[in-house]
Design a protein around this motif. Structure first.
Motif, PDB file in Angstrom:
ATOM      1  N   TYR A   1     -10.805  50.970   9.242  1.00  0.00           N
ATOM      2  CA  TYR A   1     -10.707  51.059   7.786  1.00  0.00           C
ATOM      3  C   TYR A   1      -9.846  49.948   7.192  1.00  0.00           C
ATOM      4  CZ  TYR A   1     -13.025  55.604   7.810  1.00  0.00           C
ATOM      5  OH  TYR A   1     -13.951  56.617   7.961  1.00  0.00           O
ATOM      6  N   GLU A   2      -8.956  49.393   7.982  1.00  0.00           N
ATOM      7  CA  GLU A   2      -8.131  48.295   7.485  1.00  0.00           C
ATOM      8  C   GLU A   2      -7.641  47.443   8.649  1.00  0.00           C
ATOM      9  OE1 GLU A   2      -4.803  49.866   5.365  1.00  0.00           O
ATOM     10  OE2 GLU A   2      -4.155  51.154   7.002  1.00  0.00           O
ATOM     11  N   ARG A   3      -7.332  46.201   8.314  1.00  0.00           N
ATOM     12  CA  ARG A   3      -6.751  45.275   9.268  1.00  0.00           C
ATOM     13  C   ARG A   3      -5.599  44.556   8.569  1.00  0.00           C
ATOM     14  NH1 ARG A   3      -9.173  44.651  14.020  1.00  0.00           N
ATOM     15  NH2 ARG A   3      -7.868  42.808  14.343  1.00  0.00           N
ATOM     16  N   PRO A   4      -4.777  43.835   9.312  1.00  0.00           N
ATOM     17  CA  PRO A   4      -3.629  43.150   8.691  1.00  0.00           C
ATOM     18  C   PRO A   4      -4.049  42.186   7.586  1.00  0.00           C
ATOM     19  CG  PRO A   4      -3.409  43.179  11.085  1.00  0.00           C
ATOM     20  CD  PRO A   4      -4.795  43.680  10.775  1.00  0.00           C
ATOM     21  N   ASP A   5      -3.187  42.036   6.603  1.00  0.00           N
ATOM     22  CA  ASP A   5      -3.487  41.141   5.485  1.00  0.00           C
ATOM     23  C   ASP A   5      -3.651  39.691   5.937  1.00  0.00           C
ATOM     24  OD1 ASP A   5      -3.653  43.063   3.548  1.00  0.00           O
ATOM     25  OD2 ASP A   5      -1.595  42.832   2.835  1.00  0.00           O
ATOM     26  N   THR A   6      -3.039  39.317   7.048  1.00  0.00           N
ATOM     27  CA  THR A   6      -3.232  37.956   7.549  1.00  0.00           C
ATOM     28  C   THR A   6      -4.682  37.723   7.951  1.00  0.00           C
ATOM     29  OG1 THR A   6      -2.468  38.744   9.730  1.00  0.00           O
ATOM     30  CG2 THR A   6      -0.846  37.613   8.316  1.00  0.00           C
ATOM     31  N   ASP A   7      -5.309  38.745   8.546  1.00  0.00           N
ATOM     32  CA  ASP A   7      -6.730  38.643   8.890  1.00  0.00           C
ATOM     33  C   ASP A   7      -7.583  38.524   7.635  1.00  0.00           C
ATOM     34  OD1 ASP A   7      -6.120  38.882  11.563  1.00  0.00           O
ATOM     35  OD2 ASP A   7      -6.730  40.987  11.726  1.00  0.00           O
ATOM     36  N   MET A   8      -7.250  39.338   6.631  1.00  0.00           N
ATOM     37  CA  MET A   8      -8.048  39.347   5.405  1.00  0.00           C
ATOM     38  C   MET A   8      -7.917  38.024   4.653  1.00  0.00           C
ATOM     39  SD  MET A   8      -9.267  42.157   6.111  1.00  0.00           S
ATOM     40  CE  MET A   8     -10.443  42.148   4.765  1.00  0.00           C
ATOM     41  N   GLN A   9      -6.714  37.455   4.648  1.00  0.00           N
ATOM     42  CA  GLN A   9      -6.520  36.170   3.962  1.00  0.00           C
ATOM     43  C   GLN A   9      -7.270  35.055   4.680  1.00  0.00           C
ATOM     44  OE1 GLN A   9      -4.782  35.845   0.943  1.00  0.00           O
ATOM     45  NE2 GLN A   9      -5.896  33.897   1.000  1.00  0.00           N
ATOM     46  N   ALA A  10      -7.329  35.138   5.998  1.00  0.00           N
ATOM     47  CA  ALA A  10      -8.079  34.125   6.756  1.00  0.00           C
ATOM     48  C   ALA A  10      -9.555  34.146   6.381  1.00  0.00           C
ATOM     49  CB  ALA A  10      -7.893  34.356   8.254  1.00  0.00           C
ATOM     50  N   ILE A  11     -10.100  35.347   6.239  1.00  0.00           N
ATOM     51  CA  ILE A  11     -11.496  35.480   5.816  1.00  0.00           C
ATOM     52  C   ILE A  11     -11.673  34.957   4.402  1.00  0.00           C
ATOM     53  CG2 ILE A  11     -13.309  37.155   5.238  1.00  0.00           C
ATOM     54  CD1 ILE A  11     -12.178  38.883   7.558  1.00  0.00           C
ATOM     55  N   TRP A  12     -10.746  35.327   3.531  1.00  0.00           N
ATOM     56  CA  TRP A  12     -10.858  34.930   2.127  1.00  0.00           C
ATOM     57  C   TRP A  12     -10.813  33.415   1.965  1.00  0.00           C
ATOM     58  CZ3 TRP A  12     -12.773  37.749  -1.471  1.00  0.00           C
ATOM     59  CH2 TRP A  12     -12.666  37.353  -2.805  1.00  0.00           C
ATOM     60  N   ASP A  13      -9.943  32.764   2.720  1.00  0.00           N
ATOM     61  CA  ASP A  13      -9.838  31.312   2.623  1.00  0.00           C
ATOM     62  C   ASP A  13     -11.150  30.642   2.996  1.00  0.00           C
ATOM     63  OD1 ASP A  13      -7.189  31.594   1.862  1.00  0.00           O
ATOM     64  OD2 ASP A  13      -6.374  31.126   3.851  1.00  0.00           O
ATOM     65  N   VAL A  14     -11.799  31.150   4.036  1.00  0.00           N
ATOM     66  CA  VAL A  14     -13.096  30.591   4.446  1.00  0.00           C
ATOM     67  C   VAL A  14     -14.149  30.865   3.369  1.00  0.00           C
ATOM     68  CG1 VAL A  14     -14.961  30.740   6.132  1.00  0.00           C
ATOM     69  CG2 VAL A  14     -12.582  30.770   6.899  1.00  0.00           C
ATOM     70  N   ALA A  15     -14.153  32.082   2.825  1.00  0.00           N
ATOM     71  CA  ALA A  15     -15.149  32.448   1.814  1.00  0.00           C
ATOM     72  C   ALA A  15     -15.024  31.592   0.569  1.00  0.00           C
ATOM     73  CB  ALA A  15     -15.007  33.921   1.456  1.00  0.00           C
ATOM     74  N   VAL A  16     -13.798  31.353   0.124  1.00  0.00           N
ATOM     75  CA  VAL A  16     -13.582  30.528  -1.068  1.00  0.00           C
ATOM     76  C   VAL A  16     -14.045  29.096  -0.816  1.00  0.00           C
ATOM     77  CG1 VAL A  16     -11.806  29.513  -2.570  1.00  0.00           C
ATOM     78  CG2 VAL A  16     -11.723  31.952  -2.003  1.00  0.00           C
ATOM     79  N   ALA A  17     -13.678  28.542   0.336  1.00  0.00           N
ATOM     80  CA  ALA A  17     -14.073  27.169   0.651  1.00  0.00           C
ATOM     81  C   ALA A  17     -15.590  27.041   0.763  1.00  0.00           C
ATOM     82  CB  ALA A  17     -13.407  26.725   1.955  1.00  0.00           C
ATOM     83  N   GLU A  18     -16.225  28.043   1.371  1.00  0.00           N
ATOM     84  CA  GLU A  18     -17.684  27.990   1.533  1.00  0.00           C
ATOM     85  C   GLU A  18     -18.383  28.099   0.188  1.00  0.00           C
ATOM     86  OE1 GLU A  18     -20.790  29.655   4.854  1.00  0.00           O
ATOM     87  OE2 GLU A  18     -19.159  30.976   4.233  1.00  0.00           O
ATOM     88  N   THR A  19     -17.846  28.922  -0.697  1.00  0.00           N
ATOM     89  CA  THR A  19     -18.424  29.061  -2.039  1.00  0.00           C
ATOM     90  C   THR A  19     -18.205  27.793  -2.855  1.00  0.00           C
ATOM     91  OG1 THR A  19     -18.006  31.452  -1.952  1.00  0.00           O
ATOM     92  CG2 THR A  19     -18.431  30.494  -4.123  1.00  0.00           C
ATOM     93  N   ARG A  20     -17.023  27.207  -2.743  1.00  0.00           N
ATOM     94  CA  ARG A  20     -16.730  25.972  -3.486  1.00  0.00           C
ATOM     95  C   ARG A  20     -17.640  24.837  -3.039  1.00  0.00           C
ATOM     96  NH1 ARG A  20     -10.912  25.014  -2.847  1.00  0.00           N
ATOM     97  NH2 ARG A  20     -10.772  26.703  -4.376  1.00  0.00           N
TER      98      ARG A  20
ATOM     99  N   TRP B   1     -20.325  37.272   1.313  1.00  0.00           N
ATOM    100  CA  TRP B   1     -19.712  37.950   2.454  1.00  0.00           C
ATOM    101  C   TRP B   1     -20.433  37.701   3.772  1.00  0.00           C
ATOM    102  CZ3 TRP B   1     -23.430  40.053  -0.458  1.00  0.00           C
ATOM    103  CH2 TRP B   1     -24.439  40.749   0.190  1.00  0.00           C
ATOM    104  N   ASN B   2     -21.715  37.348   3.723  1.00  0.00           N
ATOM    105  CA  ASN B   2     -22.412  37.069   4.979  1.00  0.00           C
ATOM    106  C   ASN B   2     -22.967  35.644   5.022  1.00  0.00           C
ATOM    107  OD1 ASN B   2     -24.688  37.208   3.389  1.00  0.00           O
ATOM    108  ND2 ASN B   2     -25.701  38.834   4.553  1.00  0.00           N
ATOM    109  N   ALA B   3     -22.373  34.758   4.216  1.00  0.00           N
ATOM    110  CA  ALA B   3     -22.677  33.339   4.346  1.00  0.00           C
ATOM    111  C   ALA B   3     -22.213  32.893   5.739  1.00  0.00           C
ATOM    112  CB  ALA B   3     -21.979  32.553   3.252  1.00  0.00           C
ATOM    113  N   PRO B   4     -22.813  31.866   6.314  1.00  0.00           N
ATOM    114  CA  PRO B   4     -22.593  31.548   7.733  1.00  0.00           C
ATOM    115  C   PRO B   4     -21.132  31.440   8.166  1.00  0.00           C
ATOM    116  CG  PRO B   4     -24.416  30.268   6.874  1.00  0.00           C
ATOM    117  CD  PRO B   4     -23.820  30.995   5.698  1.00  0.00           C
ATOM    118  N   LYS B   5     -20.337  30.662   7.470  1.00  0.00           N
ATOM    119  CA  LYS B   5     -18.949  30.459   7.909  1.00  0.00           C
ATOM    120  C   LYS B   5     -18.101  31.703   7.689  1.00  0.00           C
ATOM    121  CE  LYS B   5     -19.017  25.448   7.202  1.00  0.00           C
ATOM    122  NZ  LYS B   5     -18.453  24.296   6.455  1.00  0.00           N
ATOM    123  N   THR B   6     -18.330  32.371   6.582  1.00  0.00           N
ATOM    124  CA  THR B   6     -17.553  33.577   6.289  1.00  0.00           C
ATOM    125  C   THR B   6     -17.868  34.684   7.286  1.00  0.00           C
ATOM    126  OG1 THR B   6     -17.478  33.007   3.933  1.00  0.00           O
ATOM    127  CG2 THR B   6     -17.031  35.301   4.521  1.00  0.00           C
TER     128      THR B   6
END
Length: 233
Positions: A206-225, A137-142
């Motif tokens: 407490y929450e933000r739009p799912d589009t924001d969350m998916q954008a974060i998730w896509d970066v996190a997955v790519a950075e982990t991969r 969650w706090n890796a540089p790109k994510t």
């Protein structure tokens, strides 16, 4: 692929062609109105999403971590440092014995950072085995993506509110909570922490739009991969 969906002979066959694996680390602790298993859910899912195209097995998440400050919130369970380090060491010993030589620890909880120090010590005792410790969650790109969307983000706030960490029937507050004083919180006992935090959110929406969350998730997955694909000796 999940180790939970493999048998021993399939793992043996895999080890004849590859020696990578992922060990997710999580926690069982309060996350305001979100699941008590947020850290476990997220670390395991980001590991699985990252590893799946590579065919790298992901071990079951270690769902208990080091979180003594939340012990007055029902459902929060904390392991002692010595217990936790012993568990991680035993898991790494077992993985190395079976032939896993490149291990990515995908961590979802800040309190688990002693496992990162252990990994360095453990590698010195186990030449030829490489371990990377990754706070997803706090890796540089994510983390840069999180900050790009909203710089006020922390524990149990919008940045952990994904479709897979929400609970049915729970409505999130609409206001933006002021950030807490983390240094002050660190000197409080569990009862004091609960009194100070209230619902448990450290600050932010407490929450933000799912589009924001998916954008974060896509970066996190790519950075982990990328950590699975690159940077091994």
């Amino acid at each position: 692929m999940k180790i939970a969906e493999m048998n021993w002979s399939q793992v043996e066959a895999y080890l004849k062609r590859d020696d990578r694996a992922v060990l997710p680390l999580g926690s069982t602790e309060q996350h305001a109105g979100l699941s008590l298993s947020v850290d476990s859910i997220l670390s395991e899912k980001v590991a699985l999403d990252a590893a799946e195209p590579l065919g790298v097995p992901v071990f079951p998440v270690l769902a208990y971590g080091i979180t003594p400050y939340f012990l007055d919130y029902p459902g929060s369970i904390s392991l002692r440092n010595a217990t936790y380090i012993a568990i991680i060491r035993d898991i790494l010993d077992g993985m190395a014995r079976q032939g896993f030589k490149r291990i990515l620890i995908c961590n979802g909880h800040g309190g688990n950072n002693p496992a990162g120090s252990l990994a360095i010590e453990w590698m010195a005792d186990n030449p030829g085995v490489q371990v990377k410790f990754h706070n997803w969650w706090n890796a540089p790109k994510t983390f840069a993506k999180v900050q790009e969307i909203d710089s006020v983000a922390s524990h149990a706030s919008w940045m952990e509110n994904f479709a897979w960490t929400r609970l049915p029937g729970v409505t999130q507050p609409t206001q933006r909570k002021p950030m807490i004083d983390l240094a002050y919180m660190r000197v409080l006992d569990p009862a004091g922490v609960r009194k100070y935090l209230g619902d448990g959110n450290f600050g932010g929406h407490y929450e933000r739009p799912d589009t924001d969350m998916q954008a974060i998730w896509d970066v996190a997955v790519a950075e982990t991969r990328a950590l699975l694909e690159e940077g091994w000796a």
